[in-house]
Design an enzyme around this catalytic site. Structure first.
Site, mmCIF file in Angstrom:
data_model
loop_
_atom_site.group_PDB
_atom_site.id
_atom_site.type_symbol
_atom_site.label_atom_id
_atom_site.label_comp_id
_atom_site.label_asym_id
_atom_site.label_seq_id
_atom_site.Cartn_x
_atom_site.Cartn_y
_atom_site.Cartn_z
ATOM 1 N N LYS B 221 68.371 18.449 48.886
ATOM 2 C CA LYS B 221 67.925 18.708 47.515
ATOM 3 C C LYS B 221 67.795 17.380 46.769
ATOM 4 C CE LYS B 221 68.129 23.187 47.996
ATOM 5 N NZ LYS B 221 66.967 24.079 47.822
ATOM 6 N N ASP B 249 63.603 18.732 48.631
ATOM 7 C CA ASP B 249 63.312 19.938 47.852
ATOM 8 C C ASP B 249 63.736 19.718 46.401
ATOM 9 O OD1 ASP B 249 63.091 22.466 46.779
ATOM 10 O OD2 ASP B 249 64.299 23.469 48.313
ATOM 11 N N GLU B 275 59.239 19.801 48.725
ATOM 12 C CA GLU B 275 59.185 21.250 48.496
ATOM 13 C C GLU B 275 59.359 21.544 47.011
ATOM 14 O OE1 GLU B 275 61.466 23.387 51.358
ATOM 15 O OE2 GLU B 275 62.056 24.948 49.934
ATOM 16 N N GLU B 304 58.665 29.954 48.048
ATOM 17 C CA GLU B 304 59.794 30.869 47.857
ATOM 18 C C GLU B 304 59.732 31.568 46.500
ATOM 19 O OE1 GLU B 304 62.720 27.532 48.090
ATOM 20 O OE2 GLU B 304 63.786 28.679 46.572
ATOM 21 N N ASP B 327 58.575 34.051 51.740
ATOM 22 C CA ASP B 327 59.944 34.523 51.502
ATOM 23 C C ASP B 327 59.927 36.021 51.805
ATOM 24 O OD1 ASP B 327 62.589 33.876 49.548
ATOM 25 O OD2 ASP B 327 61.897 35.950 49.522
ATOM 26 N N HIS B 354 60.846 30.341 54.053
ATOM 27 C CA HIS B 354 62.033 30.065 53.256
ATOM 28 C C HIS B 354 63.134 31.037 53.660
ATOM 29 C CE1 HIS B 354 64.434 31.212 49.564
ATOM 30 N NE2 HIS B 354 64.729 29.944 49.702
#
Lengths: 446, 446
Positions: B221, B249, B275, B304, B327, B354
């Site tokens: 992240k 992400d 992402e 997602e 997703d 995802h």
């Protein structure tokens, strides 16, 4: 205001049995019961309350009501001065709660609920300032107005500095425009001639009725059956002539290529716009439809189900629309709608607000009046939708004169409903609902 | 199946206290309690039930639960044969209810609820057919599979005939691909090294742990603080080397231009993709980011929070993404996800699902396995996200071997939770929640 804070938010499920007459029926919403989630924001001063709402179509209103209750918890105990001194920060706190945002983000049920609550906060502010909402907005400095807007995700289309500059550009004309507004109001168009559930005779008599009231622009629903659309457009044009504006609305019923083909068949009726030709999410699709219908003189309009400012941004960036139809209760309330008006101004697309559902006319008029005085400076090529339904349930209903919305004079956002209407139409325990359920006009809720 | 019909749908609010350890924390979701709305579909045969769910982040799950209950009413009493013989029609009935669709349409709370219910219908179908869900899909003829998909709003991108042709093209290789799947499974990547709430030491030890388990791709992240991102990427690359894949992400934290600037600073770490660089609704924004990051070798991935097939369609049409991240519980269940896989195939964008939230790994593996055998025919440049959380609450948890998802062998969609987990974690009356509330670890709900 320094000592005022929010003590409680009360939320009601209010529904009107419009499906009984097919009022509001279109190609996708064949039998709506016009409804709303209605929010009352209470403070530590029992004389200071704000009222907000979001429009719904009947079933499922209870979901929005619950979402309003969940979101309301985020502002209980907050001082009003903290909210209004940095309204953008408050707005982001509500829309970006780290656990709740998964449920949107900024769309659907959660954003409808945000709209109800945020609309209530604006009504409250205007009441405290003893002004109609449009006047509260008009009297703000450009910097103060901009401080209400969360610019997250739109800075590639408009910056704060650009927004301030656009607002300043018009400031010398404000007094003149406000006095013109007070004299003549802003033009309305009617959607009431052609709900899909209405018959041909009803169509004819409604055209005559609204012509007599001075309307110069009319909108009909289309999209269920081409032959029927051809017949209905013929009837309308015969009744209103070819000098008046005629718009049509498909309420998202078509695929992209189908929209183009269908509308070519209707082009001979000189249509100002086709509204919601396809999915409200399909920016690229609207751009394609617009390009292909331009040779036929038909514009593209959408917005009442446009999810948020990011979607409006793209509709504008990609030249997908000729008319931008903001809604007062679909995106996150006035803070976000102001951002859309500013972007529309920058991309030179006129705003023609969507209205008609419960309380929507009452609210959007304020926004368009602010736009007229502070941003667009003109009513040319702009008009506000008008539908004559459910106004009687509001304490300060819209005033229409000669097919123009006249500026509200009472304080607030015109969102307060009459106590008697709430007693009758709160679902399912209101007296009218109890009667209709008892008489088997509607089933009892499970 | 002709005599089976749906008698009842039970919906539970199930939450896990993941915020206590900051598991799952990212730039926007700083302290989620991984949760789900959990649906049990009952029939007139007490031995025939289906289980579905949609992932949520804690607060607000009760709103999705209520939406599930409202939508469920639409299918009570319906014969299963009527549903599965024209599943597209059933799906449209659920997503286009003329009163409920105003609350979406096809997005947010209503679509999450649709996903839970529709996932349950697929689990039910696979159980009746005594197959794992992936095998149910694989064994369908192209025509039967296509009959499950509502093509409304996507025919400008893909037609039914094109879809059937794509499915036919691969049919001779199905047996070979299925046997390869059974032997080695499909590659996974791990997101578990770098939740934003984790410290540097934890980051290092987790890299070592997942390297040892055979992972060849890792995701961290980013987006809260650039210096911290630089330091964390440095730590990770030191631990895993430059031969392994590293993805980052941002969970939507940036504006468009900011995303480009920020990522240029991280380019030296050889990142496979960024992402969710910005709003999930900003198709044009993703296209711009992708174009500007291409010279730096960084791909763009999202999905997602992509609201529905119309948004995916545009991401593909506008060349906005390098990796399509479906997703299993955000859009309207398998019916709609199949449409996205088909469009991704047509636009030659690999799907990398995802997963990670409650039950998401369990579900997406089935879909990717169908894609591998019937559509893409390859695992090249494709992998499924894996997070090792909450699997212990499922009766048939994912099986990971050598960093590969192995094909489920039990019947259904792997969505059934253990009775004991439901007893403990149903919110707020489950025994674990009662304990945590009693011990003041969490407040009591209002």
């Amino acid at each position: 205001m320094d000592e005022l804070y929010i003590t409680k938010v009360n939320v009601k499920d209010v529904r009107f049995p419009t499906s009984l007459n097919l009022d509001g029926s279109d190609a996708m919403h064949t039998s709506p019961d016009y409804s709303c989630a209605y929010v009352t924001i209470r403070t530590n001063d029992e004389n200071v309350e704000g009222y907000g709402l979001t429009f719904t179509c009947g079933r499922g209103t209870e979901i929005v009501v619950q979402a309003c209750r969940v979101i309301s918890k985020l502002i209980i105990g907050t001082k009003l001065s903290d909210i209004y001194h940095d309204f953008a920060a408050c707005w982001r706190m509500i829309t970006s709660d780290p656990q709740l945002r998964w449920l949107g983000p900024e769309k659907g049920v959660m954003h409808l609920a945000t709209a109800a609550l945020v609309n209530g906060l604006w009504d409250l502010w205007a009441r405290i300032e003893s002004k109609p909402l449009w006047k509260l907005l008009v009297d703000m400095s450009p910097e103060q107005l901009i401080s209400c807007i969360d610019f997250r995700y739109i800075t590639d289309a408009i910056t704060k500095d650009e927004a301030v500059a656009m607002l300043r550009a018009n400031s010398s004309r404000r007094a003149e425009l406000e006095s013109s507004l007070r004299a003549t109001g802003l033009p309305a168009y009617t959607t009431q001639i052609g709900w899909l559930g209405y018959g041909d005779e009803q169509l004819r008599s409604l055209c005559a009725k609204y012509l007599a009231q001075g309307y110069k622009a009319f909108k009909a629903k289309v999209g269920q059956d081409l032959d029927s659309d051809l017949r209905r457009c013929e009837i309308i044009r015969k009744a209103i002539g070819y000098e008046k504006d005629l718009m049509v609305d498909a309420n998202q019923v078509w695929d992209v290529d189908q929209a183009v083909d269908w509308m070519k068949n209707l082009a001979k009726f000189k249509l100002k716009w086709i509204e919601e030709p396809t999915s409200p999410d399909d920016v690229a699709g609207h751009a394609k439809i617009r390009e292909q219908l331009r040779p036929f003189g038909i514009g593209v309009a959408t917005g009442e189900m446009c999810a948020n400012r990011v979607m409006f941004k793209q509709l504008l960036q990609m030249k997908a629309i000729d008319y931008c139809q903001i809604d007062s209760a679909r995106i996150g309330g006035i803070n976000e709608i102001l951002a859309v008006y500013l972007m529309a101004k920058k991309f030179q697309v006129p705003v023609c607000p969507h209205a008609g559902g419960v309380g929507l006319c009452e609210m959007v008029q304020h926004l368009q009046m602010w736009d007229y005085i502070c941003l667009s400076g003109t009513s040319r090529n702009r008009m506000i939708e008008y539908v004559d339904q459910q106004h009687e349930h509001f304490e300060n209903p819209t005033v229409i004169k000669n097919a123009h919305y006249m500026p509200p004079t009472s304080y607030g956002y015109s969102t307060k409903m009459k106590e008697e209407s709430l007693r009758k139409y709160e679902y399912p325990h209101g007296t009218e609902w109890q009667r209709m359920i008892h008489e088997n006009i509607f089933p009892a809720p499970e």
